[in-house]
Design a protein around this motif. Sequence first.
Motif, PDB file in Angstrom:
ATOM      1  N   LEU A 184       0.841  -1.189   0.000  1.00 11.03           N
ATOM      2  CA  LEU A 184       0.000   0.000   0.000  1.00 11.03           C
ATOM      3  C   LEU A 184       0.878   1.242   0.000  1.00 11.03           C
ATOM      4  O   LEU A 184       1.874   1.310   0.715  1.00 11.03           O
ATOM      5  N   LYS A 185       0.500   2.198  -0.831  1.00  8.55           N
ATOM      6  CA  LYS A 185       1.254   3.448  -0.915  1.00  8.55           C
ATOM      7  C   LYS A 185       0.316   4.607  -0.633  1.00  8.55           C
ATOM      8  O   LYS A 185      -0.802   4.641  -1.134  1.00  8.55           O
ATOM      9  N   ALA A 186       0.777   5.534   0.160  1.00  2.62           N
ATOM     10  CA  ALA A 186      -0.042   6.695   0.509  1.00  2.62           C
ATOM     11  C   ALA A 186       0.860   7.899   0.701  1.00  2.62           C
ATOM     12  O   ALA A 186       2.064   7.773   0.900  1.00  2.62           O
ATOM     13  N   THR A 187       0.257   9.071   0.627  1.00  2.00           N
ATOM     14  CA  THR A 187       1.004  10.325   0.742  1.00  2.00           C
ATOM     15  C   THR A 187       0.408  11.189   1.845  1.00  2.00           C
ATOM     16  O   THR A 187      -0.808  11.249   2.020  1.00  2.00           O
ATOM     17  N   GLY A 188       1.287  11.837   2.593  1.00  2.00           N
ATOM     18  CA  GLY A 188       0.846  12.767   3.635  1.00  2.00           C
ATOM     19  C   GLY A 188       1.919  13.807   3.876  1.00  2.00           C
ATOM     20  O   GLY A 188       2.772  14.049   3.010  1.00  2.00           O
ATOM     21  N   THR A 189       1.906  14.420   5.012  1.00  3.06           N
ATOM     22  CA  THR A 189       2.926  15.409   5.379  1.00  3.06           C
ATOM     23  C   THR A 189       3.469  15.095   6.762  1.00  3.06           C
ATOM     24  O   THR A 189       2.776  14.518   7.607  1.00  3.06           O
ATOM     25  N   ILE A 190       4.717  15.466   6.972  1.00  3.67           N
ATOM     26  CA  ILE A 190       5.349  15.254   8.275  1.00  3.67           C
ATOM     27  C   ILE A 190       4.670  16.152   9.318  1.00  3.67           C
ATOM     28  O   ILE A 190       4.439  17.340   9.095  1.00  3.67           O
ATOM     29  N   GLU A 191       4.358  15.570  10.463  1.00  7.47           N
ATOM     30  CA  GLU A 191       3.775  16.321  11.576  1.00  7.47           C
ATOM     31  C   GLU A 191       4.531  15.979  12.860  1.00  7.47           C
ATOM     32  O   GLU A 191       5.124  14.909  12.965  1.00  7.47           O
ATOM     33  N   VAL A 192       4.498  16.906  13.806  1.00  2.00           N
ATOM     34  CA  VAL A 192       5.105  16.683  15.119  1.00  2.00           C
ATOM     35  C   VAL A 192       4.137  17.172  16.187  1.00  2.00           C
ATOM     36  O   VAL A 192       3.216  17.947  15.905  1.00  2.00           O
ATOM     37  N   THR A 193       4.361  16.720  17.418  1.00  4.63           N
ATOM     38  CA  THR A 193       3.553  17.219  18.532  1.00  4.63           C
ATOM     39  C   THR A 193       3.889  18.686  18.774  1.00  4.63           C
ATOM     40  O   THR A 193       5.052  19.038  18.935  1.00  4.63           O
ATOM     41  N   LYS A 194       2.852  19.515  18.796  1.00  3.07           N
ATOM     42  CA  LYS A 194       3.050  20.949  18.978  1.00  3.07           C
ATOM     43  C   LYS A 194       2.352  21.425  20.245  1.00  3.07           C
ATOM     44  O   LYS A 194       1.348  20.860  20.670  1.00  3.07           O
ATOM     45  N   ALA A 195       2.898  22.458  20.846  1.00  2.00           N
ATOM     46  CA  ALA A 195       2.293  23.069  22.034  1.00  2.00           C
ATOM     47  C   ALA A 195       2.493  24.569  21.970  1.00  2.00           C
ATOM     48  O   ALA A 195       3.599  25.044  21.688  1.00  2.00           O
ATOM     49  N   ASP A 196       1.420  25.309  22.203  1.00  2.00           N
ATOM     50  CA  ASP A 196       1.505  26.768  22.264  1.00  2.00           C
ATOM     51  C   ASP A 196       1.921  27.195  23.671  1.00  2.00           C
ATOM     52  O   ASP A 196       1.403  26.683  24.668  1.00  2.00           O
ATOM     53  N   ILE A 197       2.874  28.109  23.749  1.00  3.28           N
ATOM     54  CA  ILE A 197       3.292  28.677  25.040  1.00  3.28           C
ATOM     55  C   ILE A 197       2.436  29.907  25.295  1.00  3.28           C
ATOM     56  O   ILE A 197       2.504  30.888  24.547  1.00  3.28           O
ATOM     57  N   MET A 198       1.615  29.843  26.356  1.00  5.61           N
ATOM     58  CA  MET A 198       0.644  30.900  26.617  1.00  5.61           C
ATOM     59  C   MET A 198       0.758  31.412  28.045  1.00  5.61           C
ATOM     60  O   MET A 198       0.973  30.626  28.968  1.00  5.61           O
ATOM     61  N   PRO A 199       0.610  32.714  28.251  1.00  6.29           N
ATOM     62  CA  PRO A 199       0.639  33.264  29.617  1.00  6.29           C
ATOM     63  C   PRO A 199      -0.688  33.009  30.329  1.00  6.29           C
ATOM     64  O   PRO A 199      -1.733  32.853  29.690  1.00  6.29           O
TER      65      PRO A 199
ATOM     66  N   GLU B 296       7.693   2.181   5.577  1.00  9.95           N
ATOM     67  CA  GLU B 296       8.829   2.930   5.056  1.00  9.95           C
ATOM     68  C   GLU B 296       8.348   4.317   4.650  1.00  9.95           C
ATOM     69  O   GLU B 296       7.306   4.462   4.009  1.00  9.95           O
ATOM     70  N   VAL B 297       9.118   5.322   5.034  1.00 10.66           N
ATOM     71  CA  VAL B 297       8.738   6.708   4.749  1.00 10.66           C
ATOM     72  C   VAL B 297       9.850   7.375   3.958  1.00 10.66           C
ATOM     73  O   VAL B 297      11.033   7.241   4.304  1.00 10.66           O
ATOM     74  N   ARG B 298       9.461   8.084   2.912  1.00 11.02           N
ATOM     75  CA  ARG B 298      10.423   8.829   2.099  1.00 11.02           C
ATOM     76  C   ARG B 298       9.949  10.273   1.976  1.00 11.02           C
ATOM     77  O   ARG B 298       8.745  10.541   1.904  1.00 11.02           O
ATOM     78  N   VAL B 299      10.922  11.187   1.951  1.00  9.52           N
ATOM     79  CA  VAL B 299      10.613  12.605   1.745  1.00  9.52           C
ATOM     80  C   VAL B 299      11.458  13.137   0.594  1.00  9.52           C
ATOM     81  O   VAL B 299      12.569  12.654   0.343  1.00  9.52           O
TER      82      VAL B 299
ATOM     83  N   MET C 288       6.756  18.800   5.634  1.00 14.82           N
ATOM     84  CA  MET C 288       7.414  18.124   4.516  1.00 14.82           C
ATOM     85  C   MET C 288       6.491  17.081   3.901  1.00 14.82           C
ATOM     86  O   MET C 288       5.932  16.253   4.622  1.00 14.82           O
ATOM     87  N   PRO C 289       6.310  17.070   2.565  1.00 14.66           N
ATOM     88  CA  PRO C 289       5.541  15.997   1.934  1.00 14.66           C
ATOM     89  C   PRO C 289       6.256  14.667   2.137  1.00 14.66           C
ATOM     90  O   PRO C 289       7.485  14.592   2.090  1.00 14.66           O
ATOM     91  N   ALA C 290       5.493  13.635   2.407  1.00 16.47           N
ATOM     92  CA  ALA C 290       6.085  12.320   2.671  1.00 16.47           C
ATOM     93  C   ALA C 290       5.287  11.231   1.990  1.00 16.47           C
ATOM     94  O   ALA C 290       4.052  11.291   1.936  1.00 16.47           O
ATOM     95  N   ASP C 291       5.987  10.239   1.446  1.00 13.49           N
ATOM     96  CA  ASP C 291       5.352   9.046   0.863  1.00 13.49           C
ATOM     97  C   ASP C 291       5.548   7.890   1.826  1.00 13.49           C
ATOM     98  O   ASP C 291       6.643   7.677   2.349  1.00 13.49           O
ATOM     99  N   VAL C 292       4.490   7.143   2.038  1.00 13.49           N
ATOM    100  CA  VAL C 292       4.520   6.018   2.976  1.00 13.49           C
ATOM    101  C   VAL C 292       4.241   4.725   2.223  1.00 13.49           C
ATOM    102  O   VAL C 292       3.286   4.645   1.445  1.00 13.49           O
TER     103      VAL C 292
END
Length: 326
Positions: free
Chosen positions: A34-49, A262-265, A319-323
């Motif tokens: 199976l082949k699919a396409t997506g984008t690289i993501e990471v866990t994000k957090a906003d720093i807020m007062p 397997e992931v390629r960028v 980043m675009p990524a192929d899986v």
Amino acid sequence: MKMNPKKTAVIAVLLLVVLGAAAYKLWPGDAKALKATGTIEVTKADIMPKVNGYLNALTVKAGDKVQAGQQIARINRTDYEAQVIRDEAALARAVAQLKDLEAGSRPQEKLELTAAVESALSRYEKARVDFDRYQALYAKGAVSAQQMDSARSGLEVATGDLTAARQRLSLSEEGTRPDTIEAQRLEVERSKAVLAASKTMIDDTFVKSPITGLVLTKNYENGEYVNPGAALMTVGDMTDCWVKVYIPSTHLGRIAVGQSAEVRVDSFPGRVFPGTIQEIAQQAEYTPRQSITPSERANLVFAVKVQVDNGAGILKPGMPADVLLP
């Protein structure tokens, strides 16, 4: 000039071999994978007062690394600092009053009250003697009724003063009532709670990063006014990296959580990043419109989260990524 059919067939075979080899280099692996396409993501957090005010002590910028709990800025609130000073003074006063009540009267105070009783007793004795004398004279008609009333009033005043002085001395000897001491002790605890709340407000002026990661975006500068909940910057945990792809429902049975991928960028051609299926959505959805052709958009798909090894930190969000799922 007419080409030999045998030569034509040979050329066609060679062409197919070359194209096959090129395709293999571009995407090695099982053709049935199976082949699919997506984008690289990471866990994000906003720093807020947590509080509003003017921003200062902001030293980090986009691209800097920060640690969880690291102070990255402070909100200027001099009124909170004044409240802490006020509440510290109130607590000190309450503690001093409690100690004074628990200690009872000082020896000097008891001596003063004893002297007051003796003085009141002396005045009472004089007033009583005067009253007895005036009473005898009044019976003989030697003094007027007005003089007799004045003597009686003087005796009553002296009697009251003596009683009050003795009561004050008695209270001093018995000490402070237990319920009064307990009330003051509760006042000390209340003052401690108020001071703790004020210090918590001071702590809230320090803006800290909730996670360890890389500063992806920065939205404010020193001196700007910010409100609670405003995103001063966004931090990304580059070690928690994944690609979100969509798999048709007809192929869902071919994948499982924990399965390797397997992931390629495009930024690193020829390099394969190992991945693992971490999550498979439990509810189907329509294929995102930007992914495939209109005729395929009606197909139901399942979102699949593929965790990617980004130990080197070279994969960036977006980043675009192929899986490839074998």
